[in-house]
Each structure stands twice: as structure tokens, then as C-alpha cells.
Motif scaffolding. Sequence first.
Motif, short mmCIF file in Angstrom:
data_model
loop_
_atom_site.label_atom_id
_atom_site.label_comp_id
_atom_site.label_asym_id
_atom_site.label_seq_id
_atom_site.Cartn_x
_atom_site.Cartn_y
_atom_site.Cartn_z
N UNK A 71 0.73 -1.20 -0.01
CA UNK A 71 0.08 -0.02 -0.03
C UNK A 71 0.96 1.14 -0.01
N UNK A 72 0.55 2.17 -0.79
CA UNK A 72 1.38 3.46 -1.07
C UNK A 72 1.30 4.54 0.19
N UNK A 73 0.21 4.08 1.09
CA UNK A 73 0.11 5.08 2.11
C UNK A 73 0.31 4.43 3.31
N UNK A 74 0.08 3.29 3.51
CA UNK A 74 0.24 2.47 4.85
C UNK A 74 1.51 1.57 4.88
N UNK A 75 1.92 1.10 3.61
CA UNK A 75 2.95 0.37 3.51
C UNK A 75 2.64 -1.39 3.70
N UNK A 76 1.51 -1.66 4.05
CA UNK A 76 0.98 -2.79 4.40
C UNK A 76 1.11 -3.49 3.09
N UNK A 77 1.73 -4.85 3.15
CA UNK A 77 1.39 -5.73 1.93
C UNK A 77 0.13 -6.42 2.13
N UNK A 78 -0.41 -6.40 0.77
CA UNK A 78 -1.87 -7.12 0.70
C UNK A 78 -1.94 -7.57 -0.70
N UNK A 79 -2.76 -8.61 -0.77
CA UNK A 79 -2.93 -9.32 -2.08
C UNK A 79 -4.17 -8.81 -2.64
N UNK A 80 -4.14 -8.83 -4.19
CA UNK A 80 -5.43 -8.50 -4.70
C UNK A 80 -5.21 -9.15 -6.30
N UNK A 81 -6.15 -9.16 -6.75
CA UNK A 81 -6.37 -9.58 -8.26
C UNK A 81 -6.33 -8.49 -9.27
N UNK A 82 -5.52 -8.41 -10.17
CA UNK A 82 -5.47 -7.41 -11.38
C UNK A 82 -6.09 -8.08 -12.38
N UNK A 83 -6.93 -7.39 -13.33
CA UNK A 83 -7.42 -7.75 -14.44
C UNK A 83 -6.69 -7.00 -15.48
N UNK A 84 -6.28 -7.79 -16.33
CA UNK A 84 -5.49 -6.90 -17.66
C UNK A 84 -6.37 -7.05 -18.70
N UNK A 85 -6.55 -6.23 -19.51
CA UNK A 85 -7.41 -5.98 -20.56
C UNK A 85 -6.77 -6.38 -21.95
N UNK A 86 -7.38 -7.20 -22.74
CA UNK A 86 -6.79 -7.50 -24.11
C UNK A 86 -7.48 -6.97 -24.96
N UNK A 87 -7.25 -6.29 -25.92
CA UNK A 87 -7.90 -5.73 -27.09
C UNK A 87 -7.07 -5.41 -28.23
N UNK A 88 -6.91 -6.44 -29.22
CA UNK A 88 -5.99 -6.65 -30.40
C UNK A 88 -6.65 -6.69 -31.64
N UNK A 131 -7.83 3.92 2.82
CA UNK A 131 -6.61 3.68 3.82
C UNK A 131 -6.25 5.08 4.24
N UNK A 132 -6.36 5.22 6.05
CA UNK A 132 -5.82 6.32 6.29
C UNK A 132 -4.43 6.82 6.29
N UNK A 133 -3.68 5.66 6.01
CA UNK A 133 -2.06 5.74 5.82
C UNK A 133 -1.77 5.79 7.23
N UNK A 134 -0.17 6.47 7.27
CA UNK A 134 0.57 6.58 8.40
C UNK A 134 0.53 7.96 8.81
N UNK A 135 0.68 8.30 10.27
CA UNK A 135 0.83 9.35 10.70
C UNK A 135 1.87 10.14 10.00
#
Length: 172
Positions: A71-88, A131-135
Motif C-alpha cells: 500500500x502506498x499510504x500505509x506500506x502494508x503488504x496485501x493481496x489483490x487480483x489484477x485484471x488485464x485488458x486484452x484488445x488486439x 486507507x488513512x495511511x501513516x501519521x
Amino acid sequence: MASPLVVNILELTRRPGTDKDLIVAIPATILSLDDPRLTDDQDVAVNIHLESVSGGIVVTGTAVAGAQLSCRRCLTEFEMEVSGEIDELYQRIPDNPDATALTSEQLDLTSVVREGVLLAVPDAPLCRPDCPGLCPQCGADLATAPCGCNAVNKDDRWAALDALRDQLPPGQ
Ligand SMILES: [Zn+2]
Ligand SMILES: [Zn+2]
């Protein structure tokens, strides 16, 4: 063994107007993603639609991969799914500047799926939208524990007002 992302397009190119779906779960290692944020131990869910058009094939769809992000605000590692778009667009004889040439009866979609997944990885991920992030003062993770810095701030403001008041001539 042939890659599950290599599609035989003989039928498609023979008959414009026909289509084909490619719905497969492939090991992420097939894509050689080479990005530490993308997890190799989760299959990539590929859902691609191929449609035969005059002189070519339109390929659209998604490729969903697992990612381990920070996470760019709190630096916590987290898992998520990313969905790539295909258009060719593929054409036998490309006349569209965005088209890729079809060179055989086999269409290898490995690189477009790979590219789609890589582009889908967020550059500035958030563990959650609010995410409130870090102080900014003490570095505490505000999502888990309020740190009390806000209270200190308030006291500082009052102190500043008091100081101002002291400078004013008496009676005003
Ligand atoms: Zn966060
Ligand atoms: Zn703080």
C-alpha cells in the motif's frame, strides 16, 4: 505440449463472422511475468473472445492474475487480483496501424496476455480506498491505532493563539 494460449485460427479466418472463446486457467509461469509483485503460485484466469472480421481477427478479453502489493499510504503488504485488458486486432495484411500481422494458422496470445497483466498492476496501490495511511508526524499506522498526534496539534494551535493574545496590548 502446445501453450494453452496458442489458438488455431484456420476456421476463424476462413469464415468471417465466426467467433471463438478461449477460457482457460493457466499457470502464471507460462507468462514469464518477471515482476515480483505478481504471484506465480496463482493461476491466471484467461477469458478471451476471438471474432473473425473481414481480413482479420479481433481479440478482446481479460486475464486476471494474483498480485502481492504494498500500500502506498500505509506500506502494508496485501493481496489483490489484477485484471488485464486484452484488445488486439490481427490482420493478414495489416492496413490498420494498430494491427499485428497474422503470420500463420496459429495465433500465439501469450505476449498480449502477458502485457495486459503487467499493465494492470497499479503503480500506486491502496490496501483499501479509504486507507488513512501513516501519521505524518509519528509514523503510526492510523488504521490500527490512533496515535494522538492530532490532539497534540490542537494543543499547539491553542498555544499559538495564547502567544498571540499575549502580544496584544491589554484591554483589547
Ligand atoms: Zn493502506
Ligand atoms: Zn502520530
